[in-house]
Design a protein around this motif. Structure first.
Motif, PDB file in Angstrom:
ATOM      1  N   LYS A  86       0.832  -1.207   0.000  1.00  0.00           N
ATOM      2  CA  LYS A  86       0.000   0.000   0.000  1.00  0.00           C
ATOM      3  C   LYS A  86       0.868   1.260   0.000  1.00  0.00           C
ATOM      4  CE  LYS A  86      -4.416  -1.301   1.908  1.00  0.00           C
ATOM      5  NZ  LYS A  86      -5.403  -1.034   2.963  1.00  0.00           N
ATOM      6  N   THR A  87       1.938   1.237   0.771  1.00  0.00           N
ATOM      7  CA  THR A  87       2.846   2.383   0.808  1.00  0.00           C
ATOM      8  C   THR A  87       3.493   2.597  -0.554  1.00  0.00           C
ATOM      9  OG1 THR A  87       3.264   2.088   3.160  1.00  0.00           O
ATOM     10  CG2 THR A  87       4.910   3.335   1.922  1.00  0.00           C
ATOM     11  N   MET A  88       3.952   1.511  -1.190  1.00  0.00           N
ATOM     12  CA  MET A  88       4.578   1.614  -2.501  1.00  0.00           C
ATOM     13  C   MET A  88       3.580   2.148  -3.536  1.00  0.00           C
ATOM     14  SD  MET A  88       6.081  -1.378  -4.953  1.00  0.00           S
ATOM     15  CE  MET A  88       4.425  -2.048  -5.109  1.00  0.00           C
ATOM     16  N   ILE A  89       2.371   1.617  -3.524  1.00  0.00           N
ATOM     17  CA  ILE A  89       1.341   2.060  -4.464  1.00  0.00           C
ATOM     18  C   ILE A  89       1.044   3.540  -4.261  1.00  0.00           C
ATOM     19  CG2 ILE A  89      -1.136   1.849  -4.990  1.00  0.00           C
ATOM     20  CD1 ILE A  89      -0.714  -1.236  -4.461  1.00  0.00           C
ATOM     21  N   VAL A 139       0.230   1.804 -13.115  1.00  0.00           N
ATOM     22  CA  VAL A 139      -0.483   3.030 -12.785  1.00  0.00           C
ATOM     23  C   VAL A 139      -1.361   3.388 -13.977  1.00  0.00           C
ATOM     24  CG1 VAL A 139      -0.234   5.502 -12.320  1.00  0.00           C
ATOM     25  CG2 VAL A 139       1.297   3.878 -11.214  1.00  0.00           C
ATOM     26  N   LEU A 140      -2.626   3.656 -13.707  1.00  0.00           N
ATOM     27  CA  LEU A 140      -3.507   4.118 -14.788  1.00  0.00           C
ATOM     28  C   LEU A 140      -3.692   5.612 -14.667  1.00  0.00           C
ATOM     29  CD1 LEU A 140      -6.642   4.914 -13.847  1.00  0.00           C
ATOM     30  CD2 LEU A 140      -6.739   2.474 -13.436  1.00  0.00           C
ATOM     31  N   ILE A 192      -7.386  11.644 -13.241  1.00  0.00           N
ATOM     32  CA  ILE A 192      -7.331  10.679 -12.140  1.00  0.00           C
ATOM     33  C   ILE A 192      -6.170   9.732 -12.390  1.00  0.00           C
ATOM     34  CG2 ILE A 192      -8.519   8.739 -11.027  1.00  0.00           C
ATOM     35  CD1 ILE A 192     -11.136  10.280 -11.491  1.00  0.00           C
ATOM     36  N   VAL A 193      -5.368   9.555 -11.336  1.00  0.00           N
ATOM     37  CA  VAL A 193      -4.246   8.622 -11.357  1.00  0.00           C
ATOM     38  C   VAL A 193      -4.536   7.568 -10.300  1.00  0.00           C
ATOM     39  CG1 VAL A 193      -1.753   8.363 -11.040  1.00  0.00           C
ATOM     40  CG2 VAL A 193      -2.670  10.490 -11.993  1.00  0.00           C
ATOM     41  N   GLY A 194      -4.366   6.300 -10.660  1.00  0.00           N
ATOM     42  CA  GLY A 194      -4.648   5.229  -9.722  1.00  0.00           C
ATOM     43  C   GLY A 194      -3.773   4.018  -9.917  1.00  0.00           C
ATOM     44  N   SER A 195      -3.682   3.232  -8.859  1.00  0.00           N
ATOM     45  CA  SER A 195      -2.959   1.970  -8.906  1.00  0.00           C
ATOM     46  C   SER A 195      -3.482   1.112  -7.758  1.00  0.00           C
ATOM     47  CB  SER A 195      -1.455   2.204  -8.733  1.00  0.00           C
ATOM     48  OG  SER A 195      -0.733   0.998  -8.840  1.00  0.00           O
TER      49      SER A 195
END
Length: 122
Positions: free
Chosen positions: A23-26, A55-56, A117-120
């Motif tokens: 979670k920290t890395m993401i 990463v999207l 929006i940026v997500g992973s």
């Protein structure tokens, strides 16, 4: 019996620790991409596989600018429940959950000042 319980407890703790590290890395990956985008880096300059997990990057209308398989596609058409989950993104970042192909997914998402929006996640 005690050994079995101890082994199960050890596996649980290791999984929990790995999840916290993951979670920290993401979060760090998403935060870095958001910072770069807000400093003028083009979203499309990112390679879909530059991060693990990937990463999207999605524009405000739901077009995936960066994704390993769906770049150029509109998420509202391809996967409406995921699109709805990603809409919860905030400038501060938030963890969201959704189902994908029968599995529970967790993603960290942030919205840039330009509403990208940026997500992973995993």
């Amino acid at each position: 019996m005690k050994r079995v319980l101890l082994s199960m407890a050890t596996v649980f703790l290791l999984t929990t620790v790995l999840s916290a590290a993951d979670k920290t890395m993401i979060k760090n990956n998403v935060d870095a991409v958001v910072a770069a985008l807000e400093q003028g880096k083009e979203a499309t300059s990112y390679a879909a596989d530059a991060y693990t997990p990937y990463v999207l990057i999605m524009d405000a209308e739901g077009k995936l600018l960066v994704h390993p398989h769906l770049a150029g596609e509109y998420l509202p058409e391809k996967a409406p429940p995921i699109f709805q989950a990603l809409q919860q993104a905030t400038p501060q970042g938030v963890w969201v959950q959704y189902l994908w192909k029968g599995a529970q997914k967790n993603s960290y998402v942030r919205k840039t000042k330009a509403n990208v929006i940026v997500g992973s996640g995993y």
